[in-house]
Design an enzyme around this catalytic site. Structure first.
Site, short mmCIF file in Angstrom:
data_model
loop_
_atom_site.label_atom_id
_atom_site.label_comp_id
_atom_site.label_asym_id
_atom_site.label_seq_id
_atom_site.Cartn_x
_atom_site.Cartn_y
_atom_site.Cartn_z
N ASP A 124 3.04 1.19 13.62
CA ASP A 124 3.45 1.57 14.79
C ASP A 124 3.81 2.85 14.60
O ASP A 124 4.97 3.11 14.28
CB ASP A 124 4.46 0.59 15.67
CG ASP A 124 4.98 1.05 16.80
OD1 ASP A 124 4.35 2.06 17.37
OD2 ASP A 124 5.74 0.22 17.07
N HIS B 190 -9.18 6.33 -4.17
CA HIS B 190 -8.91 4.84 -4.84
C HIS B 190 -8.10 5.01 -6.08
O HIS B 190 -7.40 4.35 -6.61
CB HIS B 190 -10.21 4.29 -5.00
CG HIS B 190 -9.84 2.53 -4.86
ND1 HIS B 190 -8.58 1.99 -5.23
CD2 HIS B 190 -10.39 1.57 -4.85
CE1 HIS B 190 -8.75 0.84 -5.17
NE2 HIS B 190 -9.98 0.51 -5.18
#
Length: 434
Positions: A370, A161
């Site tokens: 994708d 993070h």
């Protein structure tokens, strides 16, 4: 009842950038916002359902090869993710690389999805290190590619993070996917200028890391708000006098209200509370920043509930709207409320206030990731077990509904999930309903 599945990690390797990072880029400065972020992993899982009616689904060996080669090329542009943290000040962009793990799960993907909320199954989708702080010298990016018995796959991604917020992860994942599809006409173009806008600091008490207490058992459950139910919720709150209510406002207000009520029922009394709302500030700077700015560009605005007659949906919607407007108006003057300052509120208030956190990942194009075999059928978070009183909102696959991850103490969750108002608008444990 939890299904027992056979799980095996059979490959672990390190993926390095395909081209060495120039010496001039060796040390990437953290911004002051990066410094204030806890040293933990943020994580997401992308589930891809194999279509047996299609001949386009590649063999596992090809999937692995495509992902690893594309990741190596993408890390050339996202070089800090292949480096290592130094003293909460820098990333040493030394091309040490990212971890890439492959695992087999001998059951259909549908079985995992039905029981995804169970921690044991969740841990199988993600690297074990997800559930700990980023170790000294540890990888800032870890990928676990999971193969299911049905032929489907899940890609678990854990990113430190300190170097990536949700916007960064979204941009990185879509760039990685584009590289896998060999769309070389549009190479990644991330920007690493956070430290020039928010200069790093030394010995600032605002940057003291806040570690949430973990003595309580924390439960994460998911609640699905379909688009039609969100419209009903907006209609219920509309006579509060506000126009153009947003998904975030009404869903957050409902969840916050129900969480406060759960605590009231368990303790027998009202407790004042603060809801810290995360804001992506890239579009709020005087000159709006591109979404491809990498790092943490998040500030928080508070909503305070100090009286028990402020717990209603309509009042909370008003408070959220007022807090957001005030934050937007004051941001460029005072910089808003940082994550470190939220922790200071918690520390300064002691036991007088409960503190809740809400972050919206809606509108980030996670469902566009994708790699060449179609869009994910589901994108999920994995929350670290000790994060208490936290709400994270994501888009459903249709981009209109909201998939809410709610983390509460176990005793509060038992009451929260039975709240009749909540149940009239949201399905609980939505994955099991797929």
């Amino acid at each position: 009842m939890e299904t027992l599945v056979q799980f095996q990690v059979f490959s672990e390797t390190i993926i390095k950038p395909s081209s060495p990072t120039p010496i001039s880029f060796r040390y990437h400065k953290l911004s002051s916002i990066d410094q204030s972020i806890q040293n933990v992993y943020g994580s997401m899982a992308f589930f891809y359902q194999k279509s047996h009616a299609s001949d386009d689904w590649p063999p596992n060996e090809i999937i692995s090869q495509v992902l690893q080669i594309a990741l190596s090329k993408t890390l050339t542009y996202y070089y800090p993710m292949a480096g290592r943290l130094l003293n909460n000040l820098f990333v040493d962009c030394n091309d040490t690389g990212a971890q890439f793990i492959e695992a087999r799960i001998q059951c259909p993907m549908s079985e995992i999805l039905k029981q995804y909320s169970h921690s044991q199954l969740k841990e199988q989708i993600f690297p074990r290190s997800l559930f700990s702080c980023v170790p000294e010298g540890g990888s800032l990016l870890i990928v676990q590619l999971n193969y299911f018995g049905c032929g489907s796959i899940a890609v678990g991604v854990c990113t430190a993070h300190k170097v990536a917020d949700a916007s960064t992860i979204s941009t990185f994942m879509n760039d990685w996917a584009a590289m896998a599809r060999r769309e070389s006409s549009d190479f990644p173009s991330p920007h690493f200028n956070g430290a020039s806008l928010f200069p790093p600091v030394l010995n600032d008490p605002k940057l003291v890391q806040y570690n949430p207490p973990n003595s309580e058992t924390i439960v994460t459950k998911r609640f699905l708000f379909h688009a039609s139910k969100i419209e009903e919720l907006k209609a219920m709150a509309a006579d509060s006098g506000l126009n153009n209510l947003t998904r975030y406002e009404v869903v957050t207000a409902l969840i916050y209200s129900c969480a406060i009520c759960a605590t009231m029922m368990n303790t027998g009394s009202f407790r004042p509370s603060i809801l810290a709302n995360a804001v992506n500030i890239r579009s709020l700077t005087i000159s709006p920043l591109p979404q491809k700015y990498v790092g943490n560009f998040v500030r928080f605005f508070p909503v305070c509930v100090t009286l028990d007659d402020e717990v209603g949906l309509k009042i909370l919607v008003h408070k959220l709207r007022d807090g957001k407007i005030k934050f937007h108006n004051e941001f460029n003057e005072i910089g808003g409320m940082s994550g470190g300052e939220v922790a200071m509120v918690k520390g300064n208030e002691g036991n007088n206030f409960d503190v809740y956190y809400c972050s919206s990942l809606c509108t980030f194009p996670f469902y566009d990731v994708d790699f060449g075999w179609g869009r994910p059928s589901l994108v999920c978070l994995a929350a670290r077990g000790e994060v208490m009183n936290t709400f994270i909102l994501m888009d459903m696959e249709d981009g209109i509904g909201i998939d809410a991850h709610v983390m509460l103490k176990q005793v509060d969750m038992c009451v929260f999930e039975r709240n009749e108002l909540l149940r009239s608008f949201a399905y609980s444990d939505p994955i099991s309903r797929m």
